[in-house]
Design an enzyme around this catalytic site. Sequence first.
Site, PDB file in Angstrom:
ATOM      1  N   TYR A   1     -17.426  60.011 -51.474  1.00  0.00           N
ATOM      2  CA  TYR A   1     -17.788  60.863 -52.617  1.00  0.00           C
ATOM      3  C   TYR A   1     -18.914  61.844 -52.283  1.00  0.00           C
ATOM      4  O   TYR A   1     -19.172  62.766 -53.045  1.00  0.00           O
ATOM      5  CB  TYR A   1     -18.175  60.024 -53.835  1.00  0.00           C
ATOM      6  CG  TYR A   1     -17.040  59.859 -54.822  1.00  0.00           C
ATOM      7  CD1 TYR A   1     -15.771  60.377 -54.553  1.00  0.00           C
ATOM      8  CD2 TYR A   1     -17.225  59.194 -56.022  1.00  0.00           C
ATOM      9  CE1 TYR A   1     -14.737  60.215 -55.448  1.00  0.00           C
ATOM     10  CE2 TYR A   1     -16.186  59.029 -56.933  1.00  0.00           C
ATOM     11  CZ  TYR A   1     -14.943  59.538 -56.633  1.00  0.00           C
ATOM     12  OH  TYR A   1     -13.916  59.379 -57.528  1.00  0.00           O
TER      13      TYR A   1
ATOM     14  N   LYS B   1     -15.936  46.801 -44.743  1.00  0.00           N
ATOM     15  CA  LYS B   1     -15.199  46.918 -43.489  1.00  0.00           C
ATOM     16  C   LYS B   1     -16.226  46.887 -42.345  1.00  0.00           C
ATOM     17  O   LYS B   1     -16.166  47.675 -41.398  1.00  0.00           O
ATOM     18  CB  LYS B   1     -14.411  48.240 -43.556  1.00  0.00           C
ATOM     19  CG  LYS B   1     -13.304  48.420 -42.598  1.00  0.00           C
ATOM     20  CD  LYS B   1     -12.129  47.506 -42.799  1.00  0.00           C
ATOM     21  CE  LYS B   1     -11.239  47.617 -41.582  1.00  0.00           C
ATOM     22  NZ  LYS B   1     -10.580  46.446 -41.158  1.00  0.00           N
TER      23      LYS B   1
ATOM     24  N   ASP C   1      -9.490  44.661 -45.751  1.00  0.00           N
ATOM     25  CA  ASP C   1      -8.041  44.494 -45.589  1.00  0.00           C
ATOM     26  C   ASP C   1      -7.616  43.085 -45.992  1.00  0.00           C
ATOM     27  O   ASP C   1      -6.595  42.888 -46.651  1.00  0.00           O
ATOM     28  CB  ASP C   1      -7.576  44.833 -44.170  1.00  0.00           C
ATOM     29  CG  ASP C   1      -8.549  44.388 -43.103  1.00  0.00           C
ATOM     30  OD1 ASP C   1      -9.760  44.559 -43.297  1.00  0.00           O
ATOM     31  OD2 ASP C   1      -8.108  43.851 -42.075  1.00  0.00           O
TER      32      ASP C   1
ATOM     33  N   ASP D   1     -11.705  52.596 -54.289  1.00  0.00           N
ATOM     34  CA  ASP D   1     -10.604  53.439 -54.751  1.00  0.00           C
ATOM     35  C   ASP D   1      -9.279  52.691 -54.587  1.00  0.00           C
ATOM     36  O   ASP D   1      -8.483  52.577 -55.523  1.00  0.00           O
ATOM     37  CB  ASP D   1     -10.601  54.705 -53.884  1.00  0.00           C
ATOM     38  CG  ASP D   1      -9.886  55.848 -54.556  1.00  0.00           C
ATOM     39  OD1 ASP D   1      -9.597  55.743 -55.757  1.00  0.00           O
ATOM     40  OD2 ASP D   1      -9.614  56.854 -53.870  1.00  0.00           O
TER      41      ASP D   1
END
Length: 432
Positions: free
Chosen positions: A151, A221, A287, A311
């Site tokens: 963003y 992540k 993930d 998102d």
Amino acid sequence: MTPTKITMNTAGQLQVPDYCYIPFIEGDGIGPDVWRASKAVMDAAISHCYKGKRKIEWVEMLAGEKAFNQTGSWLPAETLQMAKDYLVSIKGPLTTPVGGGIRSLNVALRQELDLYVCMRPVHWFQGVPSPVRHPENVDMVIFRENTEDIYAGIEFNYDDPKAKLLYEFLEVNNLANKVRFPETTSFGIKPVSKEGSQRLIRSAIQYAIDKKLPSVTLVHKGNIMKFTEGGFKNWGYELAETEFADAVYTWGQWEKTKKEQDEAAANKEMKQALSSGKVLIKDVIADNFLQQILLAPKDYSVIATLNLNGDYISDALAAAVGGIGIAPGANINYTTGHAVFEATHGTAPKFANTDTMNPSSLLLSGVMMLQYIGWNRTANTILEALKTTIKRKRVTVDFYNLMHDATLLKTSEFAQEIIKSLDNAPISELID
Ligand code: NAD
């Protein structure tokens, strides 16, 4: 009664008058249809619960196509000023202007008001068609960081001289060999800070404590991006163990006890902490988390995550409980009190002015807004009436197409049906 503004006092508490102003943006495309329906239900529920002792004076703010047609600006300065002055507002979906200027009106609003939390509750309502076998096991609240990461919007196209400068910086630092095709490589920068991460995670932990929820999961992540995503995780644990030491138990503590004593001692300690009401702070790699929400959704309650992960996760979870027609959202700065509640779907221009789309996303965002200003009785009463209407299978086309023996209603009729159900919905016992 005369209406007055919602304010925040020096102790950081919202001051909500019984008759308050709340600005709204009706939105483009299907916005006016879903806004009319949502407003009708909110007004009816407020009057049903408070019998005239409380009321909202809605004030229109211009944005999107309507603003452009009337003022030549997609997001007039007065609108931003009103959103700042009135603290709490609500909006329908807005068209993203094509070409030049503002990338997205929503992003501009979030950045301008520094709305660092994007909050998305994901809860299944009985009877809502879902692609998963046990949607009732999905009950989460996502706290997505709203100002950093992608963003921030820092990108350089491959033919921009600034991309060349960045490449030179990599050359100087012996990293140029990581860029396989330098001539055609575009670059994006992912800023993630300690303050930005911690203010988001602080809000998530505080929310879990206030609502007596069992856990906060940091989704990241960090196995690949050590300093940005990994930083988010580490700063999260650090915050939990310092600012919330009395109220949480972290996986880090479990590991420490296991190392110093053994696994059985660590398990015992964790069990004791959780049964005494402490919130479990854990983390999962993004993930894996996308698998877990299908395999073991019951294990997750409050989710704190960076912008891009958030998102994907928001849409995946929304699909599990019935899709974007029913997914609400809020953008909040808990420090200043600014909050913009919004439908999470877009303007669906094909269906503009057809009075056919589902208003639940905007209505449930309104419910979040009522909870935020402390009008919990109305919020709960609307929730009950909405549940009844869906259980009776009196629904708009998106649900109708996926249900057996349902009755098809227009947007406005669906709102009237909810209003009718208010009479049977128990007025919540919650004290506001
Ligand atoms: P969209 O969400 O507008 O529509 C995609 C499809 O989802 C629709 O065709 C419709 O079938 C379904 N849908 C959407 N809202 C629904 C509702 N309330 N009830 C039932 N079904 C519904 O997405 P899009 O077509 O990709 O985007 C259209 C415009 O909206 C673009 O200009 C986009 O930039 C903008 N947009 C705005 C927001 C926002 O303001 N928050 C969010 C997403 C997209």
